[in-house]
Scaffold this active site. Structure first.
Site, PDB file in Angstrom:
ATOM      1  N   GLU A  64       0.822  -1.205   0.000  1.00 42.23           N
ATOM      2  CA  GLU A  64       0.000   0.000   0.000  1.00 42.23           C
ATOM      3  C   GLU A  64       0.859   1.259   0.000  1.00 42.23           C
ATOM      4  O   GLU A  64       0.494   2.271  -0.606  1.00 42.23           O
ATOM      5  CB  GLU A  64      -0.931   0.002   1.212  1.00 42.23           C
ATOM      6  CG  GLU A  64      -1.957  -1.115   1.233  1.00 42.23           C
ATOM      7  CD  GLU A  64      -1.417  -2.416   1.824  1.00 42.23           C
ATOM      8  OE1 GLU A  64      -2.187  -3.381   1.904  1.00 42.23           O
ATOM      9  OE2 GLU A  64      -0.213  -2.464   2.197  1.00 42.23           O
ATOM     10  N   ARG A 269       7.717 -12.682   0.633  1.00 41.69           N
ATOM     11  CA  ARG A 269       7.049 -11.396   0.854  1.00 41.69           C
ATOM     12  C   ARG A 269       7.439 -10.766   2.184  1.00 41.69           C
ATOM     13  O   ARG A 269       7.592  -9.547   2.274  1.00 41.69           O
ATOM     14  CB  ARG A 269       5.533 -11.580   0.786  1.00 41.69           C
ATOM     15  CG  ARG A 269       4.757 -10.304   1.080  1.00 41.69           C
ATOM     16  CD  ARG A 269       3.311 -10.406   0.690  1.00 41.69           C
ATOM     17  NE  ARG A 269       2.554  -9.233   1.085  1.00 41.69           N
ATOM     18  CZ  ARG A 269       2.578  -8.057   0.458  1.00 41.69           C
ATOM     19  NH1 ARG A 269       3.351  -7.898  -0.604  1.00 41.69           N
ATOM     20  NH2 ARG A 269       1.862  -7.033   0.876  1.00 41.69           N
ATOM     21  N   GLU A 324      13.698  -3.924  -3.201  1.00 40.89           N
ATOM     22  CA  GLU A 324      14.433  -4.183  -4.439  1.00 40.89           C
ATOM     23  C   GLU A 324      13.636  -5.022  -5.440  1.00 40.89           C
ATOM     24  O   GLU A 324      14.223  -5.557  -6.382  1.00 40.89           O
ATOM     25  CB  GLU A 324      15.762  -4.883  -4.130  1.00 40.89           C
ATOM     26  CG  GLU A 324      16.779  -3.995  -3.444  1.00 40.89           C
ATOM     27  CD  GLU A 324      18.167  -4.615  -3.405  1.00 40.89           C
ATOM     28  OE1 GLU A 324      19.133  -3.911  -3.740  1.00 40.89           O
ATOM     29  OE2 GLU A 324      18.271  -5.814  -3.042  1.00 40.89           O
ATOM     30  N   ASN A 348       0.222  -8.079  -6.099  1.00 34.40           N
ATOM     31  CA  ASN A 348       0.197  -7.157  -7.219  1.00 34.40           C
ATOM     32  C   ASN A 348       1.081  -7.637  -8.375  1.00 34.40           C
ATOM     33  O   ASN A 348       2.264  -7.903  -8.188  1.00 34.40           O
ATOM     34  CB  ASN A 348       0.663  -5.781  -6.726  1.00 34.40           C
ATOM     35  CG  ASN A 348       0.858  -4.796  -7.853  1.00 34.40           C
ATOM     36  OD1 ASN A 348       0.153  -4.839  -8.856  1.00 34.40           O
ATOM     37  ND2 ASN A 348       1.810  -3.904  -7.699  1.00 34.40           N
ATOM     38  N   LEU A 349       0.504  -7.751  -9.563  1.00 27.68           N
ATOM     39  CA  LEU A 349       1.271  -8.154 -10.752  1.00 27.68           C
ATOM     40  C   LEU A 349       1.626  -6.977 -11.656  1.00 27.68           C
ATOM     41  O   LEU A 349       2.332  -7.133 -12.654  1.00 27.68           O
ATOM     42  CB  LEU A 349       0.506  -9.210 -11.550  1.00 27.68           C
ATOM     43  CG  LEU A 349      -0.932  -8.937 -12.034  1.00 27.68           C
ATOM     44  CD1 LEU A 349      -0.977  -7.966 -13.193  1.00 27.68           C
ATOM     45  CD2 LEU A 349      -1.592 -10.239 -12.434  1.00 27.68           C
ATOM     46  N   ILE A 350       1.155  -5.787 -11.309  1.00 28.68           N
ATOM     47  CA  ILE A 350       1.302  -4.634 -12.199  1.00 28.68           C
ATOM     48  C   ILE A 350       2.758  -4.234 -12.373  1.00 28.68           C
ATOM     49  O   ILE A 350       3.202  -3.912 -13.479  1.00 28.68           O
ATOM     50  CB  ILE A 350       0.471  -3.441 -11.678  1.00 28.68           C
ATOM     51  CG1 ILE A 350      -1.015  -3.795 -11.709  1.00 28.68           C
ATOM     52  CG2 ILE A 350       0.743  -2.189 -12.505  1.00 28.68           C
ATOM     53  CD1 ILE A 350      -1.904  -2.783 -11.014  1.00 28.68           C
ATOM     54  N   GLU A 351       3.531  -4.255 -11.293  1.00 29.62           N
ATOM     55  CA  GLU A 351       4.928  -3.833 -11.382  1.00 29.62           C
ATOM     56  C   GLU A 351       5.710  -4.730 -12.333  1.00 29.62           C
ATOM     57  O   GLU A 351       6.551  -4.252 -13.104  1.00 29.62           O
ATOM     58  CB  GLU A 351       5.570  -3.832  -9.994  1.00 29.62           C
ATOM     59  CG  GLU A 351       6.977  -3.259  -9.985  1.00 29.62           C
ATOM     60  CD  GLU A 351       7.567  -3.146  -8.597  1.00 29.62           C
ATOM     61  OE1 GLU A 351       8.646  -2.540  -8.453  1.00 29.62           O
ATOM     62  OE2 GLU A 351       6.957  -3.670  -7.640  1.00 29.62           O
TER      63      GLU A 351
END
Length: 437
Positions: A64, A269, A324, A348-351
């Site tokens: 977040e 994670r 990193e 999240n897969l966007i990065e």
């Protein structure tokens, strides 16, 4: 009645919560620090006489916080006269906020959802606007903000079908809680419909802030240097893995038939699990090294004349570092996004898509339902059911250069298509701030 029961439960839970903080501090020392802030004490500085309006943003932990960074940057630009307070619930989130934003923002922990603690927090900082990220719906916080005339907006809001069904069981009580939010800015139409059904007022779809995240150039360069150091071996990353998933991922690596030819960058994670995962790798006989053991100057260098950074027979590189992930994606040709092989709800897969890395995800992505479906539809991601399918998909992508390139192009296009939520959100918050004055 439910409100009284909820408040009473917090009085019972609070001592246990403190003991849990101390327990967790054995692995992550930050949990033992600033405990007073969690009860509304020990805040600094006192801004009551500064005259500068204060904008408050709450981001629970690392994910977040990183999603909030573009929003906070935009708020600082749009409101140079204001101060920004960033609150968290975890030490990792707090550390990430400090790394990303430094002294440009104030920071503290958000207090537990107890009336006296929330009142002390609001009285201390006196925010003119509150922004909570994604799923942070706390009944006492919402009620106390309403009573203190602090407009509170739920931003980048998401509501999975599973979470909706749980909340709907509380009927009118849920409607009262969600109805106390001044505005709700949802990621998707599906999220907006569920939130509205729970009683949220003035719900607007503005998109996902995470599409506006950018990886710092220094991290991209670091990852590219690592990629060169790996040589000609294919490299894939398993990012944000959760408890129990690492064994499945390692099994998939074996099944792919590439365990002696490729390199897996394995990134748990939670930092408190780094040693646990290292022990698993040692126990199973994997040839591995840890990111933390790599000399920092060598890791960041790009001089081709320097000694090799990695052993040529290394199979797994354990990414035991914070902040990193962008570098790990820059070093990889394929990414598996953790939290999805077991029922954790995904990450999240966007990065990864923005970095141009083809994405593999497991069956459990209910926390990121819409974006996962959209990425698959765009050809940027593929879903696998289990470790066997992960191994097969991994082999296909790492050996079929044309397919890998096609998915990479689709991933970049998918990420670019959905940008702009930050700009829309800042404008919506500006209007909310104007209307509340």
């Amino acid at each position: 009645m439910l409100r009284q029961i909820y408040c009473a439960l917090w009085w019972l839970i609070a001592p246990i919560a403190v003991l849990r903080l101390l327990w967790r501090s054995r692995r992550e020392r930050g949990y033992a620090r600033h405990i007073g802030e969690r009860f509304g004490f020990g805040y600094a500085p006192d801004l009551s006489e500064s005259g500068a309006p204060l904008l408050w943003v709450h981001a629970v932990s690392v994910g977040e916080t990183r999603a909030a960074q573009p929003l906070i940057e935009a708020l600082l630009t749009a409101h140079p006269e204001a101060r920004v307070l960033l609150t968290h619930m975890t030490p990792a989130g707090r550390a990430m906020g400090e790394a990303l934003l430094g002294t440009r923002v104030l920071r503290c922990y958000l207090p537990y959802d107890m009336p006296f603690a929330v009142r002390r927090f609001l009285a201390r900082y006196r925010p003119v606007l509150g922004v909570v990220m994604e799923t942070e719906v706390w009944p006492t916080l919402i009620d106390e903000c309403r009573q203190a005339d602090v407009p509170l907006a739920l931003v980048n809001a998401r509501m999975s079908e599973r979470s909706y069904r749980r909340a709907a069981k509380f009927g009118p009580a849920a409607h009262k809680v969600f109805g106390g939010l001044a505005r709700v800015f949802a990621q998707s139409e599906a999220d907006a419909k569920r939130l509205s059904a729970l009683g949220a007022r003035q719900v607007t779809v503005l998109g996902n802030l995470k599409f506006d995240m950018t990886t710092p150039a220094v991290l991209v360069a670091r990852g590219q240097a690592w990629r060169l150091a790996f040589g000609t071996r294919p490299v894939w990353v398993a990012a944000s893995t959760r408890t129990g998933e690492e064994a499945l991922i390692l099994d998939a690596f074996k099944r792919s038939g590439l365990a002696d030819e490729a390199v897996l960058i394995l990134v748990p994670r939670h930092p408190q699990r780094f040693n646990e995962v290292a022990a698993l790798l040692a126990r199973e006989g994997w040839r591995f090294a840890r990111r933390s053991a790599l000399n920092a100057s060598a890791a960041n260098g790009t001089d081709s004349a320097q000694p090799p950074l990695f052993e040529s027979n290394m199979q797994v590189w354990l990414g035991d570092s914070m902040g990193e992930l962008g570098a790990y994606y820059a070093a990889a040709e394929v990414a598996f996004i953790g939290g999805s092989l077991l029922p954790f709800g995904g990450q999240n897969l966007i990065e990864a898509c923005a970095a141009g890395v083809p994405v593999l995800i497991g069956a459990y992505t209910f926390n990121f339902e819409q974006v996962s479906a959209d990425a698959i539809a765009a050809g940027a991601a593929r879903r696998v059911a289990d470790s066997a399918e992960l191994g097969a998909a991994l082999r296909t992508l790492l050996t079929d250069r044309s397919l890998c390139t096609t998915m990479s192009t689709a991933a970049v296009a998918f990420a670019a298509l959905h940008r702009g939520a930050t700009r829309r959100t800042v404008e919506a918050l500006r209007l909310l701030l104007r209307d509340s004055n």
